[in-house]
Design a protein around this motif. Sequence first.
Motif, PDB file in Angstrom:
ATOM      1  N   LEU A  75       0.856  -1.178   0.000  1.00 29.77           N
ATOM      2  CA  LEU A  75       0.000   0.000   0.000  1.00 29.77           C
ATOM      3  C   LEU A  75       0.894   1.230   0.000  1.00 29.77           C
ATOM      4  N   VAL A  76       0.701   2.092  -0.984  1.00 32.03           N
ATOM      5  CA  VAL A  76       1.525   3.290  -1.149  1.00 32.03           C
ATOM      6  C   VAL A  76       0.659   4.520  -0.905  1.00 32.03           C
ATOM      7  N   ASN A  77       1.117   5.410  -0.044  1.00 33.42           N
ATOM      8  CA  ASN A  77       0.375   6.636   0.254  1.00 33.42           C
ATOM      9  C   ASN A  77       1.335   7.821   0.192  1.00 33.42           C
ATOM     10  N   HIS A  78       1.214   8.636  -0.852  1.00 33.48           N
ATOM     11  CA  HIS A  78       2.152   9.750  -1.030  1.00 33.48           C
ATOM     12  C   HIS A  78       1.544  11.104  -0.704  1.00 33.48           C
ATOM     13  N   LEU A  79       0.254  11.136  -0.358  1.00 37.01           N
ATOM     14  CA  LEU A  79      -0.434  12.406  -0.109  1.00 37.01           C
ATOM     15  C   LEU A  79      -0.858  12.548   1.351  1.00 37.01           C
ATOM     16  N   SER A  80      -0.929  13.800   1.787  1.00 39.21           N
ATOM     17  CA  SER A  80      -1.378  14.112   3.148  1.00 39.21           C
ATOM     18  C   SER A  80      -2.364  15.275   3.051  1.00 39.21           C
ATOM     19  N   THR A  81      -2.456  16.059   4.104  1.00 34.36           N
ATOM     20  CA  THR A  81      -3.334  17.228   4.098  1.00 34.36           C
ATOM     21  C   THR A  81      -2.573  18.528   3.885  1.00 34.36           C
ATOM     22  N   THR A  82      -1.255  18.439   3.638  1.00 32.29           N
ATOM     23  CA  THR A  82      -0.457  19.629   3.389  1.00 32.29           C
ATOM     24  C   THR A  82       0.747  19.272   2.521  1.00 32.29           C
ATOM     25  N   TYR A  83       1.169  20.201   1.675  1.00 25.56           N
ATOM     26  CA  TYR A  83       2.298  19.945   0.777  1.00 25.56           C
ATOM     27  C   TYR A  83       3.582  19.648   1.549  1.00 25.56           C
ATOM     28  N   LYS A  84       3.676  20.103   2.783  1.00 23.24           N
ATOM     29  CA  LYS A  84       4.885  19.872   3.571  1.00 23.24           C
ATOM     30  C   LYS A  84       5.086  18.387   3.868  1.00 23.24           C
ATOM     31  N   ARG A  85       3.985  17.640   3.875  1.00 18.44           N
ATOM     32  CA  ARG A  85       4.055  16.212   4.196  1.00 18.44           C
ATOM     33  C   ARG A  85       3.792  15.324   2.984  1.00 18.44           C
ATOM     34  N   ASP A  86       3.658  15.927   1.798  1.00 15.15           N
ATOM     35  CA  ASP A  86       3.436  15.159   0.573  1.00 15.15           C
ATOM     36  C   ASP A  86       4.757  14.709  -0.044  1.00 15.15           C
ATOM     37  N   TYR A  87       4.694  13.585  -0.752  1.00 14.98           N
ATOM     38  CA  TYR A  87       5.831  13.126  -1.551  1.00 14.98           C
ATOM     39  C   TYR A  87       5.361  13.165  -2.998  1.00 14.98           C
ATOM     40  N   SER A  88       6.111  13.812  -3.866  1.00 13.27           N
ATOM     41  CA  SER A  88       5.647  14.042  -5.228  1.00 13.27           C
ATOM     42  C   SER A  88       5.364  12.732  -5.960  1.00 13.27           C
ATOM     43  N   TRP A  89       4.380  12.785  -6.851  1.00 15.19           N
ATOM     44  CA  TRP A  89       4.031  11.609  -7.644  1.00 15.19           C
ATOM     45  C   TRP A  89       5.214  11.152  -8.488  1.00 15.19           C
ATOM     46  N   THR A  90       5.951  12.089  -9.038  1.00 13.18           N
ATOM     47  CA  THR A  90       7.106  11.758  -9.884  1.00 13.18           C
ATOM     48  C   THR A  90       8.132  10.938  -9.111  1.00 13.18           C
ATOM     49  N   LYS A  91       8.425  11.374  -7.903  1.00 15.09           N
ATOM     50  CA  LYS A  91       9.405  10.659  -7.082  1.00 15.09           C
ATOM     51  C   LYS A  91       8.865   9.305  -6.625  1.00 15.09           C
ATOM     52  N   MET A  92       7.579   9.258  -6.298  1.00 17.61           N
ATOM     53  CA  MET A  92       7.020   7.985  -5.853  1.00 17.61           C
ATOM     54  C   MET A  92       6.999   6.969  -6.989  1.00 17.61           C
ATOM     55  N   VAL A  93       6.707   7.430  -8.197  1.00 17.43           N
ATOM     56  CA  VAL A  93       6.748   6.532  -9.349  1.00 17.43           C
ATOM     57  C   VAL A  93       8.155   5.982  -9.545  1.00 17.43           C
ATOM     58  N   ASP A  94       9.156   6.817  -9.355  1.00 22.97           N
ATOM     59  CA  ASP A  94      10.550   6.369  -9.458  1.00 22.97           C
ATOM     60  C   ASP A  94      10.813   5.239  -8.469  1.00 22.97           C
ATOM     61  N   VAL A  95      10.325   5.422  -7.229  1.00 23.99           N
ATOM     62  CA  VAL A  95      10.494   4.390  -6.200  1.00 23.99           C
ATOM     63  C   VAL A  95       9.781   3.103  -6.609  1.00 23.99           C
ATOM     64  N   ILE A  96       8.552   3.230  -7.074  1.00 24.67           N
ATOM     65  CA  ILE A  96       7.759   2.053  -7.457  1.00 24.67           C
ATOM     66  C   ILE A  96       8.419   1.296  -8.603  1.00 24.67           C
ATOM     67  N   GLU A  97       8.915   2.031  -9.595  1.00 20.16           N
ATOM     68  CA  GLU A  97       9.557   1.378 -10.741  1.00 20.16           C
ATOM     69  C   GLU A  97      10.777   0.571 -10.308  1.00 20.16           C
ATOM     70  N   GLN A  98      11.574   1.140  -9.410  1.00 19.81           N
ATOM     71  CA  GLN A  98      12.762   0.433  -8.940  1.00 19.81           C
ATOM     72  C   GLN A  98      12.390  -0.781  -8.093  1.00 19.81           C
ATOM     73  N   LEU A  99      11.361  -0.623  -7.248  1.00 24.47           N
ATOM     74  CA  LEU A  99      10.927  -1.747  -6.421  1.00 24.47           C
ATOM     75  C   LEU A  99      10.327  -2.864  -7.269  1.00 24.47           C
ATOM     76  N   ALA A 100       9.628  -2.487  -8.338  1.00 17.82           N
ATOM     77  CA  ALA A 100       9.017  -3.486  -9.220  1.00 17.82           C
ATOM     78  C   ALA A 100      10.072  -4.350  -9.903  1.00 17.82           C
ATOM     79  N   LYS A 101      11.238  -3.785 -10.153  1.00 17.84           N
ATOM     80  CA  LYS A 101      12.328  -4.561 -10.742  1.00 17.84           C
ATOM     81  C   LYS A 101      12.864  -5.600  -9.756  1.00 17.84           C
ATOM     82  N   VAL A 102      12.917  -5.208  -8.486  1.00 23.78           N
ATOM     83  CA  VAL A 102      13.415  -6.118  -7.449  1.00 23.78           C
ATOM     84  C   VAL A 102      12.349  -7.138  -7.064  1.00 23.78           C
TER      85      VAL A 102
END
Length: 354
Positions: A211-238
């Motif tokens: 389960l991946v959750n990159h959003l919160s109620t404020t930008y200070k606690r958000d992780y950008s979609w672009t960066k999260m996709v990068d993480v997911i792509e690398q994890l999918a290879k492993v």
Amino acid sequence: MLAYQIFPKATKVLYMSHLAIGDYIYQRTFLQQVRQKYPQLQLDIWLDDFRPRPKAWSAGRASLLKGWLESESFIDRVYPLAKDEAHRQQLLQMARSNGYDAVFFIATARSSYYAKYARFIADKSYCSGLKPSGVLSPIGYWRFSRLDDCVPDDFDGSSIHRIYGQRFQALTGIKPAIEVAPLTLNGTAVRRVNRAIANWHKPFGTQKSVLVNHLSTTYKRDYSWTKMVDVIEQLAKVHPECLFIINTPPHQKQEVESLTKSLSKERGLACVASSSDGVFELAAMVQAVNAVLTVETAIAHLASVFDKPQVTLMRQQSAHWCPPNASKVLFSSRYINDIPPEKVTDACVKHFFV
């Protein structure tokens, strides 16, 4: 006179706080203790947070939380989030007319308003609350001076559970429980979530899920979609056997779904607005997956309750909110989005599926 002298004789008590799901995961432990200690009490909860202008996510979160609170056997009545100022005044008058024997509150934001309205609801009955440790404005000082008891919020603890325990002990006189109270999931929600995950697995042939959750109620606690996709792509290879389920708040569901559709189906992505179906569905989702990757939101604390392998992204200033059972917490000095994707990927590889 202190709370522990009032509660044994009281029949109706109101607790007020600006609750979020994460807050309530810990506070419910101590609210249960209050009811267990004083079983004669009618324990009611005030949800409105006295915001002059509600946030876009406020109504959805409050609705989810209200549903959860109303399902709790130790809570009798829940006052909802006010739709506007006129509705708030109606709720205040309704609460005042209920004739509570005691009103107490824990508020770290807009605490002066809680002191004002707790006193109004209590009328001449006992009223106490958490007083901020900083310097109060003249009107804030006057509002707190009208309470029967004030507890300075100068508690220090290694975790938010411990801090809330100290606050409740100071206000109620009850020794706090060491462990977080377990959650009992709704059987219907569990079955619905299990069916959904099984259906998501089918087109990809995957067997495990994150389960991946990159959003919160404020930008200070958000992780950008672009960066999260990068993480997911690398994890999918492993871990090609893994399905990645993207959680999103209800009001951002359409946006996130459009983002996931632009990605290759081979990457094993699915999107689900699990929180739109209620807290029990969200909790069931956390329990059902194999691991959790999230920013500092309620999902991190649900994962901790269910002892799921998790990597949590947090700001250093929120270290006291660190989930007790988190496998790995990555801290940022300012914004969560400052954490490099490579660091997140490495943490997931080390702590998931080991």
